[in-house]
Design an enzyme around this catalytic site. Structure first.
Site, mmCIF file in Angstrom:
data_model
loop_
_atom_site.group_PDB
_atom_site.id
_atom_site.type_symbol
_atom_site.label_atom_id
_atom_site.label_comp_id
_atom_site.label_asym_id
_atom_site.label_seq_id
_atom_site.Cartn_x
_atom_site.Cartn_y
_atom_site.Cartn_z
ATOM 1 C CD GLU A 82 -5.829 -9.296 -7.542
ATOM 2 O OE1 GLU A 82 -4.996 -8.927 -6.689
ATOM 3 O OE2 GLU A 82 -6.188 -8.591 -8.492
ATOM 4 C CB THR B 134 -10.704 -7.763 -8.075
ATOM 5 O OG1 THR B 134 -11.509 -8.494 -8.990
ATOM 6 C CG2 THR B 134 -9.257 -8.190 -8.189
ATOM 7 C CG HIS C 184 -9.453 -6.603 -3.948
ATOM 8 N ND1 HIS C 184 -8.603 -6.173 -4.925
ATOM 9 C CD2 HIS C 184 -8.860 -7.699 -3.393
ATOM 10 C CE1 HIS C 184 -7.536 -6.963 -4.974
ATOM 11 N NE2 HIS C 184 -7.678 -7.910 -4.065
ATOM 12 C CG ASP D 99 -8.366 2.960 -12.003
ATOM 13 O OD1 ASP D 99 -7.646 3.901 -11.594
ATOM 14 O OD2 ASP D 99 -7.961 1.793 -12.134
ATOM 15 C CG ASP E 294 3.804 5.607 -6.589
ATOM 16 O OD1 ASP E 294 2.635 5.680 -6.993
ATOM 17 O OD2 ASP E 294 4.348 4.536 -6.244
ATOM 18 C CD GLN F 293 -1.224 -2.468 -11.734
ATOM 19 O OE1 GLN F 293 -1.583 -3.653 -11.800
ATOM 20 N NE2 GLN F 293 -2.061 -1.467 -11.633
#
Ligand code: FAD
Length: 288
Positions: free
Chosen positions: A15, A46, A75, A107, A159, A177
């Protein structure tokens, strides 16, 4: 991803993030070129929280598609975008030959623990973005997963339900994560399998090169840095080279445990540098 795994091969992936300036761009491309010989199943880029780097995710993934042998995964997040804008970005990815996408909620600008308010005319959860992409074209879709649970999830079971919903909506693979206990990863896999879903879940690996920074980040995103990990690195306080070596050794041990326990591969958070990933590969005897 599924095809690679169905051939019985392990998946390595890397990534990157879109850099802010030319020096950062050079560093990114140096890292991409250094890691390319390891024939990753994909490299992902990202999507920024806002501002100028968002367009760069599009341009970098398009360039990777055009100029390298690699499969780029772009992403995309719901933050600050209306549904129509998200549709347009997905269409641009498709037009640029970027068929693989990692779809996320994103977020709030105040950080991962702040209350989430969707953009007017936008989407609330990542699962809706998965549904939108499915309706928009022939995308291969990845989503986020959380071995210790997303910080705002009610429970580990709730979750896991979210990841299962994303898989049922059309996600083909998940990436986790960062985490530092293999048992957290295997617990997540078990919860998802118990729900009858076999989506491949790639463990996200972040070697600890700066203990304090990782602990701060961990607090924000809900990743615990276990006391034994802290102790092994802190034992070398004052000797940066030894601290780094210990961080690499810990990452390699985690990778070994994950692969031995059946993880389908490893996804490295590279921070746009190849060195740490190559050091972990050397410890694992992974060669080109
Ligand atoms: P969601 O799956 O929507 O979940 C968000 C929260 O809502 C969770 O608490 C979940 O339990 C809850 N929830 C979800 N669906 C429902 C529902 N139907 N009903 C009730 N509650 C629900 N951020 C970026 O800004 N850019 C990136 O490029 C980026 N890449 C990432 C890559 C990976 C591999 C990971 C793990 C994270 C990445 N993130 C990125 C961070 C991510 O955007 C945040 O972790 C975000 O808080 C959650 O995103 P999500 O896609 O998991 O959201």
């Amino acid at each position: 991803m599924r095809e690679i795994l169905e051939r019985g091969e392990r998946s390595f992936s890397f990534e990157f993030f879109p850099p802010r300036d030319e020096a950062g761009e050079q560093q990114l491309w140096d890292a991409i070129r250094a890691l390319e010989p390891y024939r990753p199943s994909f490299v992902s880029v990202t999507y920024g929280a806002g501002g100028g780097t968002r367009d760069k995710t599009v341009s970098i993934t398009s360039r990777i598609a055009r100029e390298t042998s690699l499969t780029p995964v772009a992403h995309l997040t719901c933050v600050g975008h209306t549904r129509a804008e998200l549709q347009r970005i997905l269409d641009t990815y498709a037009a640029e030959g970027v068929q693989h996408v990692m779809l996320l909620r994103g977020d709030p600008s105040e950080g991962p623990r702040a209350e989430w308010t969707p953009t007017t005319g936008g989407l609330t959860y990542a699962v809706e973005l998965v549904e939108l992409a499915r309706s928009r074209g022939d995308f291969r879709i990845g989503v986020a997963a959380f071995p210790e649970g997303h910080p705002s999830a009610y429970s580990l079971d709730a979750d896991a339900d979210v990841l299962v919903a994303k898989a049922k909506a059309g996600a083909e693979f998940a990436v986790t994560q960062m985490f530092f206990r293999a048992s957290d990863y295997f617990g997540l896999v078990e919860r998802v399998r118990d729900r009858g879903v076999d989506i491949p879940i790639m463990p996200g690996i972040m070697p600890i090169l700066n203990l304090n920074a990782i602990r701060r980040q961990g607090e924000l995103i809900g990743t615990d840095v276990p006391a034994d990990v802290v102790a092994r690195i802190s034992a070398h306080e004052g000797d940066p080279a030894a601290m780094r070596a210990q961080g690499i050794a810990l990452a390699a041990e985690l990778c070994e445990e994950l692969l031995a326990g059946g993880a389908p591969g490893l996804h490295f958070y590279t921070l746009n540098r190849s060195k740490a990933t190559l050091e972990v590969f050397a410890a694992l005897n992974v060669t080109v």
